[in-house]
Design a protein around this motif. Structure first.
Motif, PDB file in Angstrom:
ATOM      1  N   LYS A   1     100.024  31.034   3.125  1.00 33.79           N
ATOM      2  CA  LYS A   1      98.839  31.361   2.347  1.00 33.79           C
ATOM      3  C   LYS A   1      98.776  30.412   1.158  1.00 33.79           C
ATOM      4  O   LYS A   1      99.706  29.646   0.905  1.00 33.79           O
ATOM      5  N   VAL A   2      97.666  30.484   0.417  1.00 36.26           N
ATOM      6  CA  VAL A   2      97.501  29.591  -0.735  1.00 36.26           C
ATOM      7  C   VAL A   2      98.433  30.036  -1.855  1.00 36.26           C
ATOM      8  O   VAL A   2      98.401  31.182  -2.287  1.00 36.26           O
ATOM      9  N   HIS A   3      99.289  29.115  -2.327  1.00 38.89           N
ATOM     10  CA  HIS A   3     100.194  29.404  -3.434  1.00 38.89           C
ATOM     11  C   HIS A   3      99.821  28.581  -4.667  1.00 38.89           C
ATOM     12  O   HIS A   3      99.561  29.114  -5.729  1.00 38.89           O
ATOM     13  N   THR A   4      99.824  27.277  -4.464  1.00 36.32           N
ATOM     14  CA  THR A   4      99.709  26.351  -5.594  1.00 36.32           C
ATOM     15  C   THR A   4      98.357  25.652  -5.586  1.00 36.32           C
ATOM     16  O   THR A   4      97.906  25.195  -4.530  1.00 36.32           O
ATOM     17  N   HIS A   5      97.727  25.582  -6.759  1.00 31.40           N
ATOM     18  CA  HIS A   5      96.448  24.884  -6.907  1.00 31.40           C
ATOM     19  C   HIS A   5      96.370  24.426  -8.364  1.00 31.40           C
ATOM     20  O   HIS A   5      95.942  25.166  -9.239  1.00 31.40           O
TER      21      HIS A   5
END
Length: 599
Positions: free
Chosen positions: A379-383
């Motif tokens: 899943k999306v963790h870092t942005h």
């Protein structure tokens, strides 16, 4: 049959351009000839006869008049039977047996019939209309339901209103299918004999080569062979070279591919890695008639045999190029454009997948980010903003390039601070090459064991692989530290801004083999204001021994930074390797026991 609804009333430019057959159509003044049924209601089409014509894929000089001949037959039939309105459905260069390339005109015809349009269908013969038993069965259901007769100008009529007529239609489809399979079998046997003799393929000649008049071998096309070798030299010898740049150069010089279209990077790769470039003949026994059969692979992965023509590319250079283009980033044809893309890792994901560079918008301004974006992690963790991370990482890199004492301190062995070796050794490139060669050797052995290749091919390949392994053996030495003298670090630091991005990435990975980026975890301060922790808290740099930067030496500021790193990772649900030992070492030095408790 996959019947698709009409999406547009405009005629297909490929299949139904009346201008292509203007001279022929002009001879039938008594008929109103339409290109399609666009804009006509069902009631307005009940007196319109459809004429379907199809030409199979073949060399145009061998069958230039097939479509005109079929149209003439159909139009004459309409005149003889008193029809006045006609619509044409034409499939050029389309097989009735290949589901991978659908017949667009045929699909439009079936869609019009399903909508209740048309009076009847006229075709020259049953095999022009259908060749597949599966399609036959589906078409029977549609045609019978619509009470749509299909008339043939040069074949027996199938009366689908009776069981006997439907049986006759099914038998014809089975016979047509058998004919297709027999022709394919004959072509395959003929092609296999040409392979055994090392003769050129009967398909269009590869870029750089041309058939002789009897099509038994190839000869070099001088200008094309020249640009091919220039491209090989560029890709092998120039740092940061890309297939996309080769495509741009060829297009700029007015060089087109065999279809007369501009080059794209993937087409360049296919052209350069075609075994024909080194005098080898690729052969793949495949068919589109059955889904269960082996599908074709890239030509450089296929079984090859010696050909009877001279190589365009030196075989040694070809193998080097093949290794580069199939084992490195250049396999996707793009130059590296962003410092951290593929280098920085997601700090949260279990496998620490590499981050990608993406572009987003903030208050109408385009901002570049690094993130895992869910396509690599679960899943999306870092942005996080890319420029913030890049500036910090480059600043830290320059510290160690500029200051030998700092570099040596960071590089010094310290067992107490070594959690585990998480970085790639300096000989990684050689190790990767060796792995690719060993895998190729295993594939060849397996192919020989099951009879896919001959012993001579196996021996030739084994000799090449053994030589390549010997060439890289000297670099396959484990290292425990980075020697400052190995690379002109001071020169790199001074000329950093002028370096190609690929060179920057290499230098970065040599000093900091592992760079993990965590979510910044910005916190609201109310009234639309946010606090973002210092970048060193959520961007963690590791050396080749797996030690987290900065190396602790009793400095209170460094201790606070380490504590903040551990705490930030803990908030993200991650425990830094060796965190317990680090905390134990910090216990006596820190003045913030409550922070230790949080960590």
């Amino acid at each position: 049959m996959d019947v698709m609804p009409r999406k547009t009333t405009q005629a297909s430019p490929v299949s139904t351009r009346l201008a292509d057959h203007a001279a022929l159509i002009g001879g039938f003044d008594s008929l109103e000839i339409l290109s399609d049924l666009g804009g006509l209601s069902v009631e307005e089409t009940q007196d319109i006869t459809a004429i379907y014509a199809r030409r199979s894929p073949t060399r145009k000089d061998r069958d230039e008049v097939s479509i005109d001949n079929q149209l003439t037959n159909g139009l004459e039939w309409c005149v003889q039977h008193g029809r006045t309105r006609v619509v044409l459905y034409i499939d050029q260069d389309r097989s009735a047996s290949n589901p991978a390339k659908p017949r667009e005109a045929f699909k439009r015809l079936m869609a019009d019939i399903e909508e209740g349009k048309l009076k009847e269908v006229v075709c020259r013969s049953d095999e022009r209309f259908l060749r597949s038993p599966i399609e036959r069965e589906l078409s029977i259901n549609l045609l019978v339901g619509a009470e749509m007769p299909v008339c043939y100008t040069h074949d027996a009529y199938n009366d689908l209103t009776t069981s006997g007529g439907r049986m006759q239609a099914r038998i014809k489809a089975a016979v047509n299918r058998q004919e297709v399979e027999r022709l394919a079998e004959r072509r395959n046997l003929s092609e296999l004999e040409r392979v055994k003799r090392g003769m050129a393929a009967t398909t269009p000649a590869p870029f750089g080569l041309a058939h002789t008049k009897d099509r038994s071998t190839y000869v070099h096309v001088t200008e094309e062979a020249k640009v091919i070798n220039e491209a090989v030299d560029y890709l092998i010898d120039i740092e940061g070279s890309t297939l996309a740049e080769v495509a741009r150069r060829w297009n700029g010089a007015g060089i087109t591919n065999r279809q007369g279209r501009p080059w794209r990077w993937r087409a360049v790769k296919d052209a350069l890695l075609n075994p024909a470039m080194v005098g080898r003949r690729a052969y793949q026994r495949h068919t589109y008639l059955y889904d269960t059969k082996t599908k074709p692979v890239e030509s450089w992965k296929a079984e090859t045999t010696p050909g009877n023509w001279e190589p365009v590319i030196d075989p040694g250079r070809y193998e080097t190029l093949k290794l580069m283009l199939t084992a490195t980033r250049q396999a996707v044809g793009n130059a590296a454009r962003h410092l951290g893309a593929g280098v920085y890792e997601c700090g949260v994901g279990a496998e620490h997948k590499p981050l990608r560079s993406r572009v987003g918008t903030q208050k109408g301004e385009k901002i570049r980010y690094y993130g895992c974006h869910g396509d690599r992690c679960e899943k999306v963790h870092t942005h996080v903003k890319a420029d913030v991370v890049d500036e910090y990482v480059v600043a830290q890199l320059k510290v160690y390039l500029r200051d030998p004492a700092q570099f040596d301190a960071f590089n010094a062995a310290n067992a107490d601070q070594t959690a585990k070796a998480v970085a790639e050794p300096a000989h990684a490139a050689a190790a990767r090459q060796r792995g690719v060669l060993e895998a190729r050797r295993a594939e060849l052995a397996e192919a020989y064991a099951v009879g896919k290749i001959s012993l001579s091919i196996l021996v030739d390949a084994e000799e090449r692989i053994t030589k390549e392994l010997a060439d890289i053996a000297t670099t396959d030495l484990p290292v425990s530290s980075i020697e400052r003298e190995e690379i002109p670090w001071t020169v790199i630091e001074e000329q950093w801004d002028d370096l190609e991005i690929s060179a920057k990435k290499k230098a970065l990975k040599r000093v900091f083999p592992t760079i993990r980026v965590f979510p910044a975890l910005a916190q609201s301060q109310g009234r639309g204001k946010f606090y973002t922790p210092p970048v060193e808290h959520w961007v963690h740099l590791y050396d080749h021994m797996g030690r987290l930067l900065p190396i602790l030496d009793g400095d209170e500021d460094l201790n606070e930074t380490r504590l903040a790193q551990i705490t930030h990772a803990a908030k993200c649900g991650v425990e830094i390797p060796g965190a317990a030992a680090m905390l134990a070492g910090l216990q006596a030095d820190t003045d913030t026991p409550e922070a230790l408790a949080v960590a």
